[in-house]
Design an enzyme around this catalytic site. Structure first.
Site, PDB file in Angstrom:
ATOM      1  N   CYS A 105       0.854  -1.251  -0.046  1.00 37.96           N
ATOM      2  CA  CYS A 105      -0.038  -0.227   0.109  1.00 37.96           C
ATOM      3  C   CYS A 105       0.928   1.273  -0.157  1.00 37.96           C
ATOM      4  O   CYS A 105       2.272   1.138   0.305  1.00 37.96           O
ATOM      5  CB  CYS A 105      -0.936  -0.137   1.420  1.00 37.96           C
ATOM      6  SG  CYS A 105      -1.961  -1.481   1.472  1.00 37.96           S
ATOM      7  N   ARG A 109       4.594   0.477  -6.585  1.00 36.70           N
ATOM      8  CA  ARG A 109       4.581  -0.424  -5.454  1.00 36.70           C
ATOM      9  C   ARG A 109       3.546  -1.493  -5.547  1.00 36.70           C
ATOM     10  O   ARG A 109       3.692  -2.478  -4.839  1.00 36.70           O
ATOM     11  CB  ARG A 109       4.225   0.250  -4.056  1.00 36.70           C
ATOM     12  CG  ARG A 109       5.367   1.440  -3.836  1.00 36.70           C
ATOM     13  CD  ARG A 109       4.811   2.288  -2.795  1.00 36.70           C
ATOM     14  NE  ARG A 109       4.324   1.725  -1.402  1.00 36.70           N
ATOM     15  CZ  ARG A 109       5.167   1.668  -0.336  1.00 36.70           C
ATOM     16  NH1 ARG A 109       6.127   2.341  -0.537  1.00 36.70           N
ATOM     17  NH2 ARG A 109       4.697   1.267   0.727  1.00 36.70           N
ATOM     18  N   TRP A 166      -3.102  -2.568  -1.550  1.00 29.81           N
ATOM     19  CA  TRP A 166      -2.640  -3.719  -1.851  1.00 29.81           C
ATOM     20  C   TRP A 166      -3.390  -4.720  -0.947  1.00 29.81           C
ATOM     21  O   TRP A 166      -3.076  -4.767   0.256  1.00 29.81           O
ATOM     22  CB  TRP A 166      -1.231  -3.915  -1.554  1.00 29.81           C
ATOM     23  CG  TRP A 166      -0.469  -4.790  -2.620  1.00 29.81           C
ATOM     24  CD1 TRP A 166      -0.418  -5.481  -3.845  1.00 29.81           C
ATOM     25  CD2 TRP A 166       0.231  -6.126  -1.669  1.00 29.81           C
ATOM     26  NE1 TRP A 166       0.141  -6.528  -4.229  1.00 29.81           N
ATOM     27  CE2 TRP A 166       0.501  -7.153  -2.818  1.00 29.81           C
ATOM     28  CE3 TRP A 166       0.352  -6.451  -0.566  1.00 29.81           C
ATOM     29  CZ2 TRP A 166       1.145  -8.189  -2.610  1.00 29.81           C
ATOM     30  CZ3 TRP A 166       1.159  -7.790  -0.417  1.00 29.81           C
ATOM     31  CH2 TRP A 166       1.734  -8.469  -1.312  1.00 29.81           C
ATOM     32  N   ASN A 210      -1.361   1.657   6.162  1.00 36.54           N
ATOM     33  CA  ASN A 210      -0.389   0.501   5.581  1.00 36.54           C
ATOM     34  C   ASN A 210      -0.287  -0.221   6.765  1.00 36.54           C
ATOM     35  O   ASN A 210      -0.042   0.213   7.947  1.00 36.54           O
ATOM     36  CB  ASN A 210       0.720   1.100   5.251  1.00 36.54           C
ATOM     37  CG  ASN A 210       0.734   1.971   3.959  1.00 36.54           C
ATOM     38  OD1 ASN A 210      -0.455   1.821   3.200  1.00 36.54           O
ATOM     39  ND2 ASN A 210       1.793   2.462   3.299  1.00 36.54           N
ATOM     40  N   GLY A 211      -0.181  -1.769   6.391  1.00 37.13           N
ATOM     41  CA  GLY A 211       0.325  -2.538   7.532  1.00 37.13           C
ATOM     42  C   GLY A 211      -0.875  -3.649   7.759  1.00 37.13           C
ATOM     43  O   GLY A 211      -1.933  -3.802   6.997  1.00 37.13           O
ATOM     44  N   GLU A 261      19.381 -15.907  -9.121  1.00 33.71           N
ATOM     45  CA  GLU A 261      19.010 -14.837  -9.413  1.00 33.71           C
ATOM     46  C   GLU A 261      18.808 -14.729 -10.818  1.00 33.71           C
ATOM     47  O   GLU A 261      17.686 -13.966 -11.063  1.00 33.71           O
ATOM     48  CB  GLU A 261      20.103 -13.702  -9.074  1.00 33.71           C
ATOM     49  CG  GLU A 261      19.986 -12.418  -9.299  1.00 33.71           C
ATOM     50  CD  GLU A 261      18.590 -11.808  -8.638  1.00 33.71           C
ATOM     51  OE1 GLU A 261      18.121 -12.516  -7.247  1.00 33.71           O
ATOM     52  OE2 GLU A 261      18.297 -10.924  -8.992  1.00 33.71           O
ATOM     53  N   LYS A 312      14.839 -13.594 -11.743  1.00 32.59           N
ATOM     54  CA  LYS A 312      14.383 -12.363 -12.658  1.00 32.59           C
ATOM     55  C   LYS A 312      13.547 -12.858 -13.642  1.00 32.59           C
ATOM     56  O   LYS A 312      12.665 -12.184 -14.117  1.00 32.59           O
ATOM     57  CB  LYS A 312      15.831 -12.019 -13.438  1.00 32.59           C
ATOM     58  CG  LYS A 312      16.728 -10.934 -12.439  1.00 32.59           C
ATOM     59  CD  LYS A 312      16.060  -9.840 -12.067  1.00 32.59           C
ATOM     60  CE  LYS A 312      15.283  -9.561 -10.843  1.00 32.59           C
ATOM     61  NZ  LYS A 312      15.833  -9.907  -9.609  1.00 32.59           N
ATOM     62  N   GLU A 362       9.911 -13.762 -12.729  1.00 30.27           N
ATOM     63  CA  GLU A 362       8.847 -12.630 -11.837  1.00 30.27           C
ATOM     64  C   GLU A 362       8.535 -11.799 -12.757  1.00 30.27           C
ATOM     65  O   GLU A 362       7.592 -10.988 -12.651  1.00 30.27           O
ATOM     66  CB  GLU A 362       9.748 -11.893 -10.783  1.00 30.27           C
ATOM     67  CG  GLU A 362      10.879 -11.063 -10.968  1.00 30.27           C
ATOM     68  CD  GLU A 362      11.455 -10.349  -9.997  1.00 30.27           C
ATOM     69  OE1 GLU A 362      10.680 -10.033  -9.023  1.00 30.27           O
ATOM     70  OE2 GLU A 362      12.551 -10.258  -9.591  1.00 30.27           O
ATOM     71  N   HIS A 384      21.186 -35.480 -10.302  1.00 29.05           N
ATOM     72  CA  HIS A 384      20.582 -36.104  -9.416  1.00 29.05           C
ATOM     73  C   HIS A 384      18.988 -35.745  -9.417  1.00 29.05           C
ATOM     74  O   HIS A 384      18.067 -35.836  -8.248  1.00 29.05           O
ATOM     75  CB  HIS A 384      20.909 -35.300  -7.951  1.00 29.05           C
ATOM     76  CG  HIS A 384      22.406 -35.771  -7.828  1.00 29.05           C
ATOM     77  ND1 HIS A 384      22.953 -36.755  -7.255  1.00 29.05           N
ATOM     78  CD2 HIS A 384      23.180 -34.717  -7.928  1.00 29.05           C
ATOM     79  CE1 HIS A 384      24.320 -36.644  -6.904  1.00 29.05           C
ATOM     80  NE2 HIS A 384      24.588 -35.663  -7.668  1.00 29.05           N
ATOM     81  N   LYS A 417       6.713  -4.178  -4.570  1.00 25.87           N
ATOM     82  CA  LYS A 417       8.224  -3.905  -4.545  1.00 25.87           C
ATOM     83  C   LYS A 417       8.889  -4.128  -3.256  1.00 25.87           C
ATOM     84  O   LYS A 417       9.868  -4.473  -2.927  1.00 25.87           O
ATOM     85  CB  LYS A 417       8.467  -2.199  -4.678  1.00 25.87           C
ATOM     86  CG  LYS A 417       9.858  -1.875  -4.902  1.00 25.87           C
ATOM     87  CD  LYS A 417      10.604  -2.597  -5.742  1.00 25.87           C
ATOM     88  CE  LYS A 417      12.165  -2.352  -5.590  1.00 25.87           C
ATOM     89  NZ  LYS A 417      12.991  -3.313  -6.503  1.00 25.87           N
TER      90      LYS A 417
HETATM   91  C1  AGP Z   1      13.671  -9.222  -6.556  1.00 27.03           C
HETATM   92  O1  AGP Z   1      13.588  -9.083  -7.825  1.00 27.03           O
HETATM   93  C2  AGP Z   1      12.437  -9.053  -6.066  1.00 27.03           C
HETATM   94  N1  AGP Z   1      11.679  -8.119  -6.336  1.00 27.03           N
HETATM   95  C3  AGP Z   1      12.267  -9.602  -4.290  1.00 27.03           C
HETATM   96  O2  AGP Z   1      12.613 -10.988  -4.403  1.00 27.03           O
HETATM   97  C4  AGP Z   1      13.066  -8.772  -3.422  1.00 27.03           C
HETATM   98  O3  AGP Z   1      14.376  -8.783  -3.732  1.00 27.03           O
HETATM   99  C5  AGP Z   1      12.638  -9.201  -2.020  1.00 27.03           C
HETATM  100  O4  AGP Z   1      11.333  -8.960  -1.903  1.00 27.03           O
HETATM  101  C6  AGP Z   1      13.392  -8.408  -0.798  1.00 27.03           C
HETATM  102  O5  AGP Z   1      13.201  -7.118  -1.077  1.00 27.03           O
HETATM  103  P1  AGP Z   1      14.251  -6.037   0.051  1.00 27.03           P
HETATM  104  O6  AGP Z   1      15.521  -6.241  -0.776  1.00 27.03           O
HETATM  105  O7  AGP Z   1      13.777  -4.805  -0.264  1.00 27.03           O
HETATM  106  O8  AGP Z   1      14.310  -6.576   1.452  1.00 27.03           O
END
Ligand code: AGP
Length: 613
Positions: free
Chosen positions: A2, A27, A79, A105-106, A486, A490, A493, A509, A608
């Site tokens: 949010c 966000r 959100w 928010n929260g 990683e 990428k 997502e 394995h 985000k």
């Molecule tokens: C990475 O591309 C993602 N958006 C997600 O995994 C992100 O790295 C994770 O949520 C951690 O976020 P932060 O680094 O703000 O704690």
């Protein structure tokens, strides 16, 4: 997550609030709304499921006068966590009489109990959200003093919240309070703007004040007063944010993600700047606030993070063990917080978080602190919760990372981890010669990434060739194993393609059973220890007719000959290899997603910053 924006000043509040919400769209959200206390008039509250543009159209069509009216107001992008995305569940929420409007928010953990008690007192609830209880609580506690009523209300809450409140009984006043969900106040010229994120504030001012957990702020156009929940005044410092407003804008890139990928040579330079001690062949990381003796006493390191930040930590694990001889382990932050971790007095815990607001990572910081660990955080957002609660650490200086997919934060995190390894190493058995050699590697990182970025046409061509595939493996060894994780993250997502990162030795394995011509394998075969085994893995994959995209060190003709498609990575040691390699994987994922027409900056279901569990 949010987003919150609150404004008090001479400009039309609705215009400022809508503009602020647009800057928070990245966000991730599913509904939006605003409430404005027009001078001398009633509160106008407009909210709807859907995007901010739809809300703006609603305002301009139905209440055009509101878009010009002076006053103060609050706004929110939601959100959904409790209650589906809908008009009635959108924020702001109010009490039955429309005397108190709140955005939140929260997550309120005890909202069911409060809701039951308030309903028994005659409250009429309209939404199925947890947040609505806050408005009814304020109404129950109000006896003429809005800040006191808000303080009394939040004292009833358990869980996390960042809230902003307006009331027609107090025109021109906004009350904000935070516990566990970020709020920052921008201090302008005869106007003030509060928000959950700097991006909504920077166009108005760069002078900001971060609220801490337990803070309550009373904000008008001319003043900001901070108190605790017992209404005792608190001093909060003002800091100046160097990020310009356009730094949070897209520039001439089609997506924030591509902009941020191309920013990496500069952001890695920012992570290094001022942190190399050429005299002692070591690193200068004053934010650690540790003496050489305290550094030497570190006996074990535990890195905690989520997602890409955890992957960066996995790369750092190799650095700390190889270069400094310090036993290191990496924990998924949620696992760390719940597993009753073993923390000895000489344990250094390093939480890594770009946003500094990831709920599980904040909880990991609190768990480590409670067990007496030394905690030093790697964060990008200055003043974020993880940064402030750790009390020491190293900022990334990567500038705002807007795209949900983390790119420049990852490479800056790995850069800072390498600087930490240099510092720890030179504090132990690494001599000046090795220190100088590592410094040369670190200072060459930006150019290594630049060389990869020059390969965009080739990477885009490869991406188009494989964009139709629905399953990928990413395989690597040593520090390139987390790079494979990683790369897979990428791709999945932003393109919604199923992709898995594996240690290359793991293929036989089980996973190799899946290989066929429709299952490409991205093999990280840079010329670092393990390369020969990687060439064997490539042959295993080719024998099963799986297409192979190999990332190889430029000039490695033998490796190139084995793969179907090749992306060339500059010659570098195993310590540097993850950065240019992951930069190439970011581009590969980006162009595959672009070819598939995906919504790259705000992928479905993602946010985000994951500020809830
Ligand atoms: C990475 O591309 C993602 N958006 C997600 O995994 C992100 O790295 C994770 O949520 C951690 O976020 P932060 O680094 O703000 O704690």
């Amino acid at each position: 997550m949010c987003g919150i924006v609150a404004y008090a000043g001479p400009r039309p509040a609705a215009e400022v609030l809508i503009d602020g919400l647009k800057r928070l769209e990245y966000r991730g959200y599913d509904s939006a709304g605003i409430a404005v206390v027009v001078e001398g008039g009633p509160v106008s509250c407009v909210k709807s499921a859907g995007k901010v543009n739809a809300l703006e159209r609603l305002l301009r069509e139905n209440t055009p006068e509101l878009m010009e009216a002076a006053g103060c107001g609050i706004a929110h992008t939601r959100w959904a966590t409790h209650g589906e995305p809908s008009d009635v569940n959108a924020h702001p929420h109010s009490d039955e009489k429309g005397k108190f409007y709140i955005v939140h928010n929260g997550i309120i953990d005890n909202y069911q109990t409060l809701r039951k008690r308030l309903a028994e007192q005659g409250c009429v609830f309209r939404s199925s959200t947890d947040s609505e209880v806050i408005a009814h609580l304020i109404a129950r506690f109000y006896q003429g003093d809005l800040p006191r009523a808000v303080a009394a209300a939040v004292r009833q809450l358990s869980g996390t919240y960042g809230i902003a409140v307006v009331s027609p009984l107090h025109p021109g006043m906004i009350v904000a309070a935070r516990k566990g969900s970020p709020l920052v106040i921008g201090l302008g010229e005869k106007e003030n703007i509060a928000a959950s994120d700097l991006a909504a504030i920077l166009p108005s001012t760069r002078n900001v004040m971060y609220l801490n957990d337990g803070d309550l702020a009373v904000m008008t156009a001319d003043s900001v007063e901070v108190r605790n929940f017992e209404n005792m005044p608190i001093e909060r410092e003002t800091t100046r944010v160097e990020w310009s407003a356009d730094a949070a804008e897209k520039g001439n890139y089609p997506h924030f993600m591509l902009k941020e990928i191309f920013e990496q040579p500069e952001t890695v330079e920012n992570a290094i700047r001022g942190r190399i001690d050429h005299e002692m062949k070591s690193a200068l990381l004053s934010g650690l606030n540790l003496t050489p003796r305290e550094l030497a006493e570190i006996g074990r390191i535990v890195i905690a993070g989520c997602g890409s930040s955890m992957h960066a930590g996995l790369v750092g694990e190799y650095f700390f063990e190889d270069l400094a001889g310090i036993p290191t382990e990496v924990e998924q932050a949620a696992e760390f917080r719940y597993r009753n971790p073993i923390i000895e007095p000489r344990t250094l815990v390093i939480p890594i978080s770009q946003s500094g607001e990831t709920a599980d990572t904040i909880a990991a910081v609190r768990e480590a602190t409670a067990k007496g660990a030394l905690v030093a955080a790697l964060c990008n957002v200055v003043g974020s919760t993880v940064a402030r609660e750790a009390g020491r650490g190293v900022y990334l200086h990567a500038g705002p990372e807007i795209s949900v997919a983390s790119t420049k934060a990852f490479t800056s995190q790995v850069t800072v981890l390498l600087l930490l390894a240099l510092l720890f190493g030179r504090n132990r058995r690494m001599d000046r010669t090795d220190g100088a050699r590592l410094i040369a590697e670190i200072e060459a990182l930006p150019d290594m990434i630049r060389k990869v970025l020059e390969q965009v046409p080739e990477i885009e061509r490869i991406a188009k060739r494989y964009a139709h595939c629905n399953d990928f493996f990413f395989i690597g060894r040593g520090p390139l194993y987390p790079a494979a994780l990683e790369g897979a993250l990428k791709l999945k997502e932003i393109s919604y393609i199923h992709a898995e990162g594996y240690h290359a030795a793991e293929l036989k394995h089980g996973p190799i059973a899946l290989l066929d011509p429709a299952h490409p394998v991205v093999a990280l075969a840079n010329n670092i220890p393990g390369r020969d085994k990687m060439l064997g893995n490539i042959q295993e994959c080719r024998a099963r007719k799986a297409p192979v995209i190999a990332l190889v060190t430029e000039g490695d003709a033998e490796a190139e000959a084995l793969a179907g498609d090749v992306i060339r990575i500059p010659e570098c040691s195993r310590y540097a290899a993850a950065l240019p390699t992951v930069a190439a994987l970011q581009l590969l994922a980006y162009y595959i997603a672009a070819e598939r027409g995906c919504e790259i900056d705000q992928p479905r279901n993602l946010a985000k910053s994951v500020t809830v569990e």
